[in-house]
Design an enzyme around this catalytic site. Structure first.
Site, PDB file in Angstrom:
ATOM      1  N   ARG A  92     -38.816  13.935 -33.774  1.00  0.00           N
ATOM      2  CA  ARG A  92     -38.513  14.874 -32.686  1.00  0.00           C
ATOM      3  C   ARG A  92     -37.501  14.471 -31.214  1.00  0.00           C
ATOM      4  NH1 ARG A  92     -42.494  18.492 -29.359  1.00  0.00           N
ATOM      5  NH2 ARG A  92     -40.513  19.659 -28.747  1.00  0.00           N
ATOM      6  N   TRP A 132     -42.064  33.532 -29.717  1.00  0.00           N
ATOM      7  CA  TRP A 132     -41.684  34.661 -29.641  1.00  0.00           C
ATOM      8  C   TRP A 132     -41.963  35.778 -27.826  1.00  0.00           C
ATOM      9  CZ3 TRP A 132     -39.721  37.235 -33.512  1.00  0.00           C
ATOM     10  CH2 TRP A 132     -40.492  37.156 -34.784  1.00  0.00           C
ATOM     11  N   GLU A 189     -45.383   9.144 -39.181  1.00  0.00           N
ATOM     12  CA  GLU A 189     -45.343   8.479 -38.179  1.00  0.00           C
ATOM     13  C   GLU A 189     -43.926   9.372 -37.247  1.00  0.00           C
ATOM     14  OE1 GLU A 189     -45.328   4.634 -37.472  1.00  0.00           O
ATOM     15  OE2 GLU A 189     -46.815   5.028 -39.185  1.00  0.00           O
ATOM     16  N   ASP A 223     -35.677  20.635 -31.150  1.00  0.00           N
ATOM     17  CA  ASP A 223     -35.647  20.968 -29.599  1.00  0.00           C
ATOM     18  C   ASP A 223     -34.466  20.360 -28.815  1.00  0.00           C
ATOM     19  OD1 ASP A 223     -36.890  21.997 -28.133  1.00  0.00           O
ATOM     20  OD2 ASP A 223     -38.121  19.760 -26.897  1.00  0.00           O
ATOM     21  N   ARG A 229     -30.669  23.157 -24.017  1.00  0.00           N
ATOM     22  CA  ARG A 229     -30.053  22.466 -22.715  1.00  0.00           C
ATOM     23  C   ARG A 229     -29.161  21.777 -23.062  1.00  0.00           C
ATOM     24  NH1 ARG A 229     -35.273  18.118 -23.000  1.00  0.00           N
ATOM     25  NH2 ARG A 229     -35.969  19.648 -24.876  1.00  0.00           N
ATOM     26  N   GLU A 280     -45.224  30.757 -30.820  1.00  0.00           N
ATOM     27  CA  GLU A 280     -44.685  30.559 -28.615  1.00  0.00           C
ATOM     28  C   GLU A 280     -43.659  30.901 -28.631  1.00  0.00           C
ATOM     29  OE1 GLU A 280     -46.280  28.058 -30.507  1.00  0.00           O
ATOM     30  OE2 GLU A 280     -48.462  29.092 -29.823  1.00  0.00           O
ATOM     31  N   ARG A 339     -44.501  15.323 -27.598  1.00  0.00           N
ATOM     32  CA  ARG A 339     -45.257  16.153 -27.844  1.00  0.00           C
ATOM     33  C   ARG A 339     -45.367  16.529 -28.755  1.00  0.00           C
ATOM     34  NH1 ARG A 339     -43.140  18.653 -23.257  1.00  0.00           N
ATOM     35  NH2 ARG A 339     -41.779  20.195 -24.137  1.00  0.00           N
ATOM     36  N   SER A 352     -41.370  29.243 -33.650  1.00  0.00           N
ATOM     37  CA  SER A 352     -43.094  29.003 -32.949  1.00  0.00           C
ATOM     38  C   SER A 352     -43.616  30.418 -33.131  1.00  0.00           C
ATOM     39  CB  SER A 352     -43.176  28.104 -32.645  1.00  0.00           C
ATOM     40  OG  SER A 352     -43.340  28.591 -30.931  1.00  0.00           O
ATOM     41  N   LEU A 358     -34.426  19.248 -53.501  1.00  0.00           N
ATOM     42  CA  LEU A 358     -34.918  19.015 -51.699  1.00  0.00           C
ATOM     43  C   LEU A 358     -35.677  19.940 -51.392  1.00  0.00           C
ATOM     44  CD1 LEU A 358     -34.903  17.804 -49.183  1.00  0.00           C
ATOM     45  CD2 LEU A 358     -32.816  18.650 -49.050  1.00  0.00           C
ATOM     46  N   HIS A 407     -27.888  27.576 -29.848  1.00  0.00           N
ATOM     47  CA  HIS A 407     -29.183  27.427 -31.162  1.00  0.00           C
ATOM     48  C   HIS A 407     -27.546  27.574 -32.457  1.00  0.00           C
ATOM     49  CE1 HIS A 407     -32.702  28.131 -29.061  1.00  0.00           C
ATOM     50  NE2 HIS A 407     -32.471  29.500 -28.746  1.00  0.00           N
TER      51      HIS A 407
END
Ligand code: FPP
Length: 222
Positions: free
Chosen positions: A170, A51, A189, A2, A6, A49, A176, A47, A113, A19
């Site tokens: 995050r 789209w 965690e 995220d 910004r 959402e 969230r 996600s 990995l 991006h």
């Protein structure tokens, strides 16, 4: 991942530039995993959402994904990275889907990995799809109510065979879960950093691991 938008806005650049820069942070995290022995890295790349975003941004992200897969395939093969994808992958544009399957198949025998891309992913939809598959089996007489255990549910999720995450990072200060791995994150965690994803580098990953090491995990016990 995220904060791409910004980051771009702060620099007066189009969102896609954020991006683009964000895709470079992936390498930093992959290298940090290799150096520390982390075996599973799941990246929430797109996600269900997402789209709803303007077509220019959605198309740009799909092209970026395709380019990323093209550019990284050989390196993943060489470095022992296994690529997997979770989500409603049929939603992706055909060239993207094709490239993704190609790299997933090509790297299937690697195990150093595991990099898992969440694409057109929604935690609720994942649970919904698992419930549908269980109900289908039950309706066919193959499953009784007592056969439905947490292990059975885990095995019907897109993440079948992938351990639940120990740590969720995050970025950009968001507090969230945003519909990510809802079942799997039960005892994970959480490390929140104000860093925007394009600025997230190896040192930030190590900082998150240090934070994780300081936690006492009780899994509901004492
Ligand atoms: C969320 O930040 C980020 C995304 C929706 C896209 C993440 C994609 C990449 C980092 C690169 C493409 C992926 C691969 C695997 C090559 P945001 O746009 O919501 O940022 P904001 O909250 O600051 O607006």
């Amino acid at each position: 991942m995220d904060g791409n938008g910004r980051w771009a806005q702060q620099k007066g650049l189009p969102r896609l530039a954020g991006h683009e820069q964000g895709s470079k942070s992936i390498r930093q995290c992959v290298e940090a995993c290799m150096e520390t022995g982390v075996e599973f890295l799941t990246l929430y790349a797109f996600s269900s959402e997402n789209w709803k975003r303007p077509p220019l941004e959605v198309n740009g992200l799909m092209l970026l994904l395709e380019r990323f897969l093209n550019e990284k395939k050989e390196e993943m093969l060489r470095e022992g990275v296994r690529l997997r994808a979770i989500g409603r992958l049929d939603d992706l544009p055909p060239p993207c889907r094709k490239k993704l399957s190609e790299v997933v198949e090509a790297t299937a025998s690697n195990s150093r990995l595991h990099v898992i891309l969440a694409l057109s992913y929604s935690g609720r939809t994942e649970i919904l799809d698992a419930v549908k598959s269980i109900v289908r089996d039950a309706a066919g007489g193959g499953l009784a109510p007592d056969d439905v255990t947490p292990e059975l549910i885990s095995s019907r999720l897109y993440t079948e065979g992938i351990p639940d995450p120990d740590l969720l990072i995050r970025t950009s200060g968001e507090m969230r879960i945003s519909n990510f791995l809802l079942w799997q994150l039960s005892y994970t965690e959480i490390h929140v950093t104000k860093k925007l994803w394009p600025d997230f580098a190896k040192a930030d990953f190590f900082e998150a691991l240090e934070d994780y090491k300081s936690r006492s995990r009780r899994f509901g016990g004492v």
